[in-house]
Design an enzyme around this catalytic site. Structure first.
Site, mmCIF file in Angstrom:
data_model
loop_
_atom_site.group_PDB
_atom_site.id
_atom_site.type_symbol
_atom_site.label_atom_id
_atom_site.label_comp_id
_atom_site.label_asym_id
_atom_site.label_seq_id
_atom_site.Cartn_x
_atom_site.Cartn_y
_atom_site.Cartn_z
ATOM 1 N N ALA A 1 10.119 26.595 -10.931
ATOM 2 C CA ALA A 1 11.355 27.019 -10.285
ATOM 3 C C ALA A 1 11.979 28.139 -11.112
ATOM 4 C CB ALA A 1 12.325 25.847 -10.203
ATOM 5 N N MET A 2 12.900 28.870 -10.491
ATOM 6 C CA MET A 2 13.512 30.003 -11.195
ATOM 7 C C MET A 2 15.000 30.075 -10.846
ATOM 8 S SD MET A 2 13.299 32.611 -13.143
ATOM 9 C CE MET A 2 14.792 33.509 -13.510
ATOM 10 N N ASN B 1 17.454 32.161 -10.529
ATOM 11 C CA ASN B 1 18.193 33.337 -10.065
ATOM 12 C C ASN B 1 19.616 32.924 -9.677
ATOM 13 O OD1 ASN B 1 15.529 34.674 -9.868
ATOM 14 N ND2 ASN B 1 15.309 33.241 -8.168
ATOM 15 N N GLU C 1 17.572 23.895 -13.220
ATOM 16 C CA GLU C 1 17.885 25.264 -12.762
ATOM 17 C C GLU C 1 19.382 25.446 -12.554
ATOM 18 O OE1 GLU C 1 15.549 27.138 -13.256
ATOM 19 O OE2 GLU C 1 13.866 25.746 -13.168
#
Ligand code: BES
Ligand code: ZN
Length: 953
Positions: free
Chosen positions: A357-358, A360, A393
């Site tokens: 996952a990222m 952003n 995240e």
């Protein structure tokens, strides 16, 4: 404007195509590493006539480094030695021009998978200079025009150049630009690639059965520069206005909410979606996604609009993550004392996704397997993992996005911290997971294992070139980072910890930090010497082994503790560096009369200390490191160790302490301090705790890998079956009405282990259940499917494989595909294994999943040489598919680290010396070290263990 670009557009060569996806708890965090202590100073204000020196190095930024040592490896072939020392050319961007605001318009073309971009970057020119230097790679930059805001004059760049090696884009102006402010206009084109980095395409099946693509981004660590020219370093924060020119029927998302939608006069099928201006942020956090999605939404109690975007038809699978999100936001708001600063938070599932996952800002992207929960198809393990990933995240939205590391050397501030906080939040949301106990068998132990190698690295590690940056997304940054934060949290207490966090986040909001900034804030909050203590954990690699001696003096127990560096390799105790290491170690004890309450918490500042514990009876055991909080190993003399056995048996010792004792003992066996752990396992006969069993399971699976190379492997497997059969009988195959989350996980853990020992009854039952499942008579619960699939394939032939591949192809749930894919390598039949490897790189498998299927073959003794040869034969294909970083390093690690001979160590060394794979250099050194350790270990203990097993069975 875009029409003009189109005429210039180069016909992009079609990139080789790939397939389909997932990540799992087993290999949850990225795993590879790195070492040297060199760093790069930023060339300040150099001009074109005086370019910065090609190499400016050699001490860690912002660190009082020299006190700490990093050990160079021994035993390496000369080719590798030479490569290690050649640094990749790198320098940070000059500071003569810095960005303030980006206005970016992107127009993707889903017919030929190219995109056009127009960008206006407002810059501050600090010094008169002919050049604007930023990053770009694989972009075709068509135009650069400077407009000075003072004079209003426009100036077209005389030359534009992109150096694809250094990833630097230079626009040169004559006359030079004057200091002040202005805007650079850039027009460029690029292609949506298949490499899961930059602005790339992700494949899915349309409702008509045809392949379709979404356009998505992944910019961390250094790939924003593949999507638009930019100052692609975390400290170059700026605000962003993003606009996307897209088909009207597509979903188009970015970090911020939509501000307005405008017509696109040149094509009425398109419109221009303009997003609100972002807060000041780093380039690696920018994101946009364009394609076919649906969503579920809610508003959190603190007023944030939360949505989970899923592939069409799967929005119900977003509900679990949505409810976690809506609860986590107010929890973090309360914990950090700071509200989430954006008006919305989207989480989106992306089919082709390289990491898990990222984070952003405002638009978090996930592998489908890290986000989607189907009530029938998702296992308890996956559900728990998804809660952790969502918590991780979202933690970055504060720690990483709001406050960002100044440079990648401090990456651990992001990743270590988020890897700690994810447990805080899951513990709050799901106390029944007992997640902090699982932290130890997962995160903590993994960090200790990697950090015991001479080819480990300090948490704060100087890095320059993007490849080096990719390499440090490893278990040191993540798991050791999280483990030392946990230790620190315990050392200063929750109240001061929270206070310090609030000081840190408030003081550095929208800015960048060094590790020392965090220490300073926590020091202010706690009044304790945090910088001094924690520096010993972040600036030197490794951790201490504490040897315990004790003596009774009246009613006082006198404990003598000595610390030295723990090495997996016993030979290194004689190295000259050995004595240079020392740590400031928070230590605590607990005793038999009250095992749950730590006594005498103190700081061990010297290599040797004596601690007097009053009020301890002579017949009481005293244990160091209650709760396995301190990041160190403990060595008790045998006579003290046996005192714990009754407390393990009757479970008076808390689970974390049972785990701590077992794992420390196992580490002593690995490092030659003790000869076997098997005898002690007898004390765990009555064990019923999931996490303790998972610790036993870790030990047994490592031994199973090793003893597969001995004559007594069958005896070992029998021993394993015997060890696990009691608990297997009590958990059974059938889920019990209303059973706990951990009991569900315990069942699959135990049955899986039995399968790995070749337990015939379990395998037969797996075959029976798969038949019922396939006939539609009785569905196998998701939690038991790994057991069943592995059992069936382990004795299966090519027909069995075909059946499983059919199931793989027919499933539209990536979690199910992943479960099947990771089971395939357990086959024993060589022809089956060969076919599994071919399948792994076929069109049916997404490129992010290839790696895990190959690994499953490499984890099997029969499959290991096949998988390794297959890797070598397909080196070109694999190198192109995974140009750098996470997945390829993980593949190298798991394919090679379980070999056991010097010949293998040499073959691996030589292969990678001749065929370097970017971003795997340190991993290669580590696996070679591990192979040699395996060999030593077998030589040392083989005979004794054989004797033990013969007598035990
Ligand atoms: N920032 C990372 C994503 C990332 C990883 C980007 C590697 C670039 C390279 C993200 O926050 C992360 O840590 N993801 C983890 C999952 C997490 C729950 C441990 C991952 O992708 O493995
Ligand atoms: Zn992270």
């Amino acid at each position: 404007m875009f029409q003009a670009i189109r005429t210039l557009l180069e016909v992009e060569k079609r990139l080789s195509l790939h397939p389909r996806t997932r990540l799992c708890p087993l290999f949850a965090s990225t795993t590879q590493q790195k070492r040297y202590f060199t760093s790069y100073k930023r060339p300040f204000l150099h001009s074109a006539s005086q370019p910065a020196p090609a190499h400016t190095c050699c001490f860690p930024i912002n660190s009082a480094s020299s006190k700490f040592v990093t050990i160079a490896s021994v035993n390496m072939s000369s080719a590798v030695e030479a490569k290690k020392t050649s640094k990749l050319e790198f320098q940070r961007l000059p500071l003569n021009a810095v960005p303030v605001h980006y206005d970016i318009t992107i127009k993707p073309n889903f017919d030929n998978f190219t995109f056009e971009g127009v960008e206006n970057i407002d810059l501050k020119i600090n010094e008169t200079s002919p050049n604007i230097v930023m990053n770009a790679v694989e972009l075709n930059i068509l135009k650069a025009v400077w407009k000075d805001s003072g004079t209003g004059k426009e100036q077209v760049a005389q030359t534009i150049s992109v150096d694809e090696t250094t990833e630097i884009f230079t626009a040169a102006f004559q006359p030079p630009l004057q200091s002040g402010t202005g805007t650079i206009l850039l027009e460029f084109t690029g292609s949506m690639n298949d490499k899961m980095k930059g602005f790339y395409r992700s494949k899915f099946k349309g409702s008509d059965g045809q392949d379709k693509y979404n356009g998505v981004t992944q910019f961390e660590a250094t790939d924003a520069r593949r999507a638009f020219p930019c100052f692609d370093e975390p400290s170059h924060k700026a605000t962003f206005n993003i606009s996307l020119v897209v088909e009207k029927n597509k979903t188009a998302l970015s970090n911020m909410p939509v501000k307005e939608i405008q017509a696109y006069p040149e094509d009425d099928k398109l419109h221009v979606v303009k997003y609100e201006r972002s807060p000041i942020m780093s380039t690696y956090l920018v994101a946009y996604c364009i394609g076919d999605f649906e969503y579920v939404e809610t508003t959190s109690s603190d007023g944030v609009l939360c949505r989970v975007y899923t592939p069409p038809g799967k929005k119900n699978q977003g509900k679990f993550a949505l409810s976690v999100t809506a609860k986590v936001l107010p929890y973090y708001k309360e914990y950090f004392g700071i509200a989430y600063p954006l008006p919305k938070l989207d989480l989106i599932a992306i089919a082709d996704f390289s990491a898990g996952a990222m984070e952003n800002w405002g638009l978090i992207t996930y592998r489908e397997t890290c986000l989607l929960v189907d009530e029938e198809e998702t296992s308890a393990t996956s559900r728990q993992w998804i809660a952790l990933v969502v918590g991780h995240e979202i933690a970055h939205q504060w720690f990483g996005n709001y406050v960002t590391m100044e440079w990648w050397t401090h990456l651990w501030l992001n990743e270590g911290y988020a890897s700690f906080v994810e447990f805080l939040c899951v513990d709050f949301l799901f106390p029944e997971y007992d997640i902090w106990t699982q932290f130890v068998t997962d995160t903590f132990v993994r960090a200790l294992e990697l950090d015991s190698l001479k080819n480990s690295h300090p948490i704060e590690v100087p890095v320059g070139h993007p490849r080096e940056v990719d390499e440090i997304f490893d278990d040191i940054s993540y798991s050791k980072g999280a483990s030392i934060i946990r230790m620190l949290h315990r050392y200063i207490g929750d109240a001061d910890f929270r206070k310090g966090m609030n000081i840190y986040l408030t003081r550095h909001q929208y800015k960048n930090t060094f590790t020392e900034d965090l220490w300073r804030s926590l020091e202010e909050a706690s009044g304790k010497p945090i910088g001094q203590v924690m520096g010993t954990w972040t600036k030197q690699m490794g951790f201490p082994l504490i040897r315990v001696q004790s003596e009774q003096n009246g009613d006082t127990r006198v404990m003598r503790l000595t610390q030295e560096k723990y090495w997996a390799d016993p030979n290194l105790k004689n190295s000259k560096e050995h004595n240079d290491y020392s740590w400031m170690v928070p230590v605590a004890f607990c005793s038999a009369s009250d095992p749950n309450t730590p006594i005498c918490q103190t700081l061990m500042e010297e290599k040797m200390v004596t601690v007097e514990l009053p009020g301890i009876r002579s017949d009481e055991w005293v244990k160091l490191n209650p709760g396995a909080v301190g990041f160190y190993r403990v060595r008790y003399p045998p006579e003290l160790l046996v005192e714990f056995l009754p407390a393990i048996k009757n479970k008076i010792l808390p689970p974390l302490d049972r785990i701590g004792l077992l794992d420390d003992l196992f580490a002593m066996v690995q490092s030659g301090e003790s000869s076997t752990v098997l005898r002690t396992l007898d004390a765990f006969k009555n064990e019923d705790n999931f996490t303790v069993w998972s610790s036993i399971s870790n030990v047994m699976s490592k031994l199973n890998l090793l003893f597969a190379y001995t004559d007594y492997h069958d005896q070992f497997k029998k021993f394993g079956i015997h060890l696990f059969s009691g608990i297997a009988d009590s958990v059974g195959w059938e889920p019990k009405e209303g059973e706990s989350h951990l009991d569900t996980m315990l069942r699959s853990l135990v049955l899986l282990r039995l399968t790995s020992f070749g337990h015939e009854k379990t395998i037969q039952e797996s075959k029976r259940r798969l038949n019922l499942h396939r006939n539609g008579d009785q569905t196998i619960p998701a939690d038991l499917r790994p057991v069943v699939y592995r059992g069936v394939i382990s004795e299966g032939d090519e027909e069995t494989l075909e059946m499983m591949l059919k199931m793989y192809r027919e499933s539209d749930m990536l979690e199910e595909q992943d479960r099947i894919g990771r089971s395939l390598g357990l086959a024993k039949n060589l022809n089956v294994l060969k076919k599994v490897l071919e399948f792994a790189i076929s069109e049916d498998v997404r490129s992010q999943d290839t790696v895990f299927i190959m690994i499953s073959v490499g984890m099997n003794k029969v499959g290991r040489p096949l998988a390794w040869n297959f890797f070598k034969e397909n080196k070109k294909f694999l190198g192109e598919r995974y140009p750098s970083g996470g997945l390829i390093a993980r593949l190298v690690k798991h394919l090679c680290e379980n070999f056991v001979t010097e010949e293998d160590a040499r073959s691996v060394t030589e292969f990678f010396a001749e065929n370097p794979f970017a971003g795997t250099e340190r991993t290669v050194q580590q696996v070679v070290e591990s192979i040699r350790l395996n060999e030593q270990w077998l030589k040392r203990d083989e005979r004794l263990v054989g004797e033990f097993l013969t007598n035990a069975i």
